[in-house]
Design an enzyme around this catalytic site. Structure first.
Site, PDB file in Angstrom:
ATOM      1  N   HIS A 142       0.836  -1.200   0.000  1.00 43.54           N
ATOM      2  CA  HIS A 142       0.000   0.000   0.000  1.00 43.54           C
ATOM      3  C   HIS A 142       0.873   1.254   0.000  1.00 43.54           C
ATOM      4  O   HIS A 142       1.544   1.546   0.984  1.00 43.54           O
ATOM      5  CB  HIS A 142      -0.905  -0.061   1.238  1.00 43.54           C
ATOM      6  CG  HIS A 142      -1.920   1.018   1.329  1.00 43.54           C
ATOM      7  ND1 HIS A 142      -2.536   1.373   2.498  1.00 43.54           N
ATOM      8  CD2 HIS A 142      -2.445   1.843   0.382  1.00 43.54           C
ATOM      9  CE1 HIS A 142      -3.379   2.349   2.274  1.00 43.54           C
ATOM     10  NE2 HIS A 142      -3.339   2.664   0.996  1.00 43.54           N
ATOM     11  N   ASN A 192      -5.795   3.344   6.975  1.00 40.52           N
ATOM     12  CA  ASN A 192      -7.138   3.871   6.708  1.00 40.52           C
ATOM     13  C   ASN A 192      -8.133   3.586   7.835  1.00 40.52           C
ATOM     14  O   ASN A 192      -9.181   4.222   7.904  1.00 40.52           O
ATOM     15  CB  ASN A 192      -7.646   3.372   5.359  1.00 40.52           C
ATOM     16  CG  ASN A 192      -7.002   4.171   4.242  1.00 40.52           C
ATOM     17  OD1 ASN A 192      -6.878   5.401   4.365  1.00 40.52           O
ATOM     18  ND2 ASN A 192      -6.553   3.519   3.198  1.00 40.52           N
TER      19      ASN A 192
HETATM   20  N1  3HC Z   1       5.931  13.877  -7.644  1.00 38.94           N
HETATM   21  C1  3HC Z   1       7.148  14.279  -7.268  1.00 38.94           C
HETATM   22  N2  3HC Z   1       7.355  15.247  -6.334  1.00 38.94           N
HETATM   23  C2  3HC Z   1       6.273  15.832  -5.792  1.00 38.94           C
HETATM   24  C3  3HC Z   1       4.963  15.468  -6.138  1.00 38.94           C
HETATM   25  C4  3HC Z   1       4.817  14.437  -7.107  1.00 38.94           C
HETATM   26  N3  3HC Z   1       3.602  13.999  -7.491  1.00 38.94           N
HETATM   27  N4  3HC Z   1       4.086  16.220  -5.406  1.00 38.94           N
HETATM   28  C5  3HC Z   1       4.828  17.025  -4.621  1.00 38.94           C
HETATM   29  N5  3HC Z   1       6.140  16.788  -4.844  1.00 38.94           N
HETATM   30  C6  3HC Z   1       7.291  17.386  -4.154  1.00 38.94           C
HETATM   31  C7  3HC Z   1       7.505  18.830  -4.534  1.00 38.94           C
HETATM   32  O1  3HC Z   1       8.340  18.950  -5.661  1.00 38.94           O
HETATM   33  C8  3HC Z   1       8.186  19.374  -3.270  1.00 38.94           C
HETATM   34  O2  3HC Z   1       9.566  18.973  -3.283  1.00 38.94           O
HETATM   35  P1  3HC Z   1      10.682  19.726  -2.370  1.00 38.94           P
HETATM   36  O3  3HC Z   1      10.368  19.398  -0.930  1.00 38.94           O
HETATM   37  O4  3HC Z   1      11.965  19.118  -2.825  1.00 38.94           O
HETATM   38  O5  3HC Z   1      10.530  21.170  -2.655  1.00 38.94           O
HETATM   39  C9  3HC Z   1       7.486  18.621  -2.150  1.00 38.94           C
HETATM   40  O6  3HC Z   1       6.941  17.426  -2.753  1.00 38.94           O
HETATM   41  C10 3HC Z   1       6.372  19.419  -1.551  1.00 38.94           C
HETATM   42  O7  3HC Z   1       5.457  19.786  -2.597  1.00 38.94           O
HETATM   43  P2  3HC Z   1       4.889  21.264  -2.822  1.00 38.94           P
HETATM   44  O8  3HC Z   1       5.925  22.278  -2.434  1.00 38.94           O
HETATM   45  O9  3HC Z   1       4.318  21.332  -4.193  1.00 38.94           O
HETATM   46  O10 3HC Z   1       3.618  21.358  -1.888  1.00 38.94           O
HETATM   47  P3  3HC Z   1       3.449  21.134  -0.348  1.00 38.94           P
HETATM   48  O11 3HC Z   1       4.630  21.556   0.449  1.00 38.94           O
HETATM   49  O12 3HC Z   1       2.125  21.737  -0.081  1.00 38.94           O
HETATM   50  O13 3HC Z   1       3.345  19.546  -0.198  1.00 38.94           O
HETATM   51  C11 3HC Z   1       2.214  17.476  -0.242  1.00 38.94           C
HETATM   52  C12 3HC Z   1       2.437  18.793  -0.956  1.00 38.94           C
HETATM   53  C13 3HC Z   1       3.515  16.671  -0.224  1.00 38.94           C
HETATM   54  C14 3HC Z   1       1.163  16.724  -1.039  1.00 38.94           C
HETATM   55  C15 3HC Z   1       1.761  17.798   1.236  1.00 38.94           C
HETATM   56  O14 3HC Z   1       0.683  18.674   1.233  1.00 38.94           O
HETATM   57  C16 3HC Z   1       1.349  16.571   2.000  1.00 38.94           C
HETATM   58  O15 3HC Z   1       2.180  15.823   2.517  1.00 38.94           O
HETATM   59  N6  3HC Z   1       0.010  16.334   2.085  1.00 38.94           N
HETATM   60  C17 3HC Z   1      -0.539  15.161   2.764  1.00 38.94           C
HETATM   61  C18 3HC Z   1      -0.439  13.989   1.835  1.00 38.94           C
HETATM   62  C19 3HC Z   1      -0.994  12.750   2.453  1.00 38.94           C
HETATM   63  O16 3HC Z   1      -1.437  12.692   3.597  1.00 38.94           O
HETATM   64  N7  3HC Z   1      -0.990  11.686   1.662  1.00 38.94           N
HETATM   65  C20 3HC Z   1      -1.547  10.411   2.071  1.00 38.94           C
HETATM   66  C21 3HC Z   1      -2.935  10.313   1.539  1.00 38.94           C
HETATM   67  S1  3HC Z   1      -3.696   8.810   2.039  1.00 38.94           S
HETATM   68  C22 3HC Z   1      -3.255   7.714   0.842  1.00 38.94           C
HETATM   69  O17 3HC Z   1      -2.629   8.017  -0.151  1.00 38.94           O
HETATM   70  C23 3HC Z   1      -3.684   6.305   1.091  1.00 38.94           C
HETATM   71  C24 3HC Z   1      -4.947   5.913   0.414  1.00 38.94           C
HETATM   72  O18 3HC Z   1      -5.184   4.568   0.745  1.00 38.94           O
HETATM   73  C25 3HC Z   1      -6.159   6.716   0.746  1.00 38.94           C
END
Ligand code: 3HC
Length: 301
Positions: A142, A192
């Protein structure tokens, strides 16, 4: 572990393309399979853009991006996609019947030694494995969104998963630069089972008028240091996915405390699915990073 060279990923959506991205970056031959070529083309563009983001941040070089992209091939035919696979990671829609159908086909077409993993968010690995003749080689792998960024891989042991298979997947997760956590097969696993009731509770608080969207999300961001508030995270994950996970928890435990919020059910029925549909609790404009509360909740509509 060294026996795993060819990895097939079934499904090229958000999770599927993120999983391909990470495997390709670590030198595996990746076969990305989907039923529509347009979905595969879109996924390749997304992977390219996400790698460009890493190049521009200096996390990887242009050469390593090019090498990783060259490791990915696309397929619309299941047999061709999996016939040489050492590991298949299924990342299709969170629908039990669909997953059972895919695993039956995988069992038929894959080499006997191939490991079959599911990226399911909550569906029973034991149940999925029971539709194959190799339940000892069926396991949960996962990943979390965004896959290239999130460190965790939750590894789920089905009732019959063999210990040596768990070991192989554990070491593989480390090879991918991730941190593996092994858990047992209960509804929602650990991630989850804890995350979704929190999101559902946030939706219930909104539904009951306890507070508005900004207030609910700000409390959790600023008070609990969550990177996103629960309603923004729900939009990010997809409200349909949140709903279906709550349904699995509700059915699996038979406990009313997991009943999905009516507001969540209504939004899913009406097609307000979050980022992927352009609107959920917030409204999303392509190219804009601004977080704008949906007019349905801001009193402007
Ligand atoms: N691919 C590669 N790099 C990415 C990316 C992607 N798709 N998305 C973001 N990044 C990188 C950015 O380049 C940036 O890199 P840096 O630290 O080197 O500068 C870093 O991640 C942070 O991105 P941003 O600056 O664009 O934006 P934020 O600081 O707002 O971070 C986020 C975005 C990482 C998504 C943050 O908001 C976060 O951690 N959110 C919570 C995510 C979360 O909880 N995910 C789990 C969801 S549950 C799940 O997936 C399970 C399922 O079963 C439901």
């Amino acid at each position: 572990m060294s026996a795993i060279k060819n990895v097939t990923v079934i499904g090229s959506g958000t999770m599927g393309n993120g999983i391909c991205h990470v495997f390709a970056q670590h030198g595996f031959n990746v076969h990305m399979m989907d039923i529509r070529q347009e979905a595969l083309d879109k996924a390749l563009l997304t992977i390219g853009k996400n790698m460009d983001r890493q190049v521009s941040k200096g996390a990887i070089t242009q050469t390593s991006k090019d090498e990783a992209m060259a490791h990915i091939s696309t397929f619309t035919n299941m047999f061709d996609a999996v016939k040489d696979a050492d590991l298949v990671v299924e990342a299709a829609t969170e629908d039990i019947e669909l997953k059972i159908n895919i695993f039956k086909q995988l069992d038929e077409h894959c080499k006997p030694e191939c490991i079959l993993a599911s990226n399911t968010s909550s569906i029973s690995i034991t149940r999925i494995g029971s539709y194959t003749k190799r339940p000892g080689q069926v396991i949960g792998m996962h990943f979390f969104n965004p896959v290239p960024v999130m460190k965790l891989i939750e590894i789920i042991n089905g009732y019959g998963t063999r210990a040596e298979i768990t070991d192989i997947i554990f070491k593989l997760a480390e090879t991918l630069g991730k941190v593996p956590c092994v858990v047992n097969d209960y509804p929602g696993f650990i991630s989850n089972r804890i995350l979704m009731p929190m999101i559902n509770e946030a939706v219930l608080a909104l539904q009951e008028g306890v507070a508005g969207i900004n207030e609910i999300d700000s409390v959790m961001k600023l008070g609990m240091a969550h990177p996103m508030g629960p309603l923004q995270l729900a939009d990010f994950i997809g409200l349909d996915t949140c709903y279906s996970i709550m349904h699995v928890l509700h059915m699996g435990f038979g406990n009313q405390k997991y009943a999905p919020a009516t507001l969540l059910a209504n939004m899913v029925q009406a097609g307000y699915l979050g980022v992927k549909s352009g609107e959920g609790f917030y409204k999303y404009t392509p190219g804009s990073k601004d977080l704008v509360v949906s007019e349905r909740f801001s009193g402007k509509k």
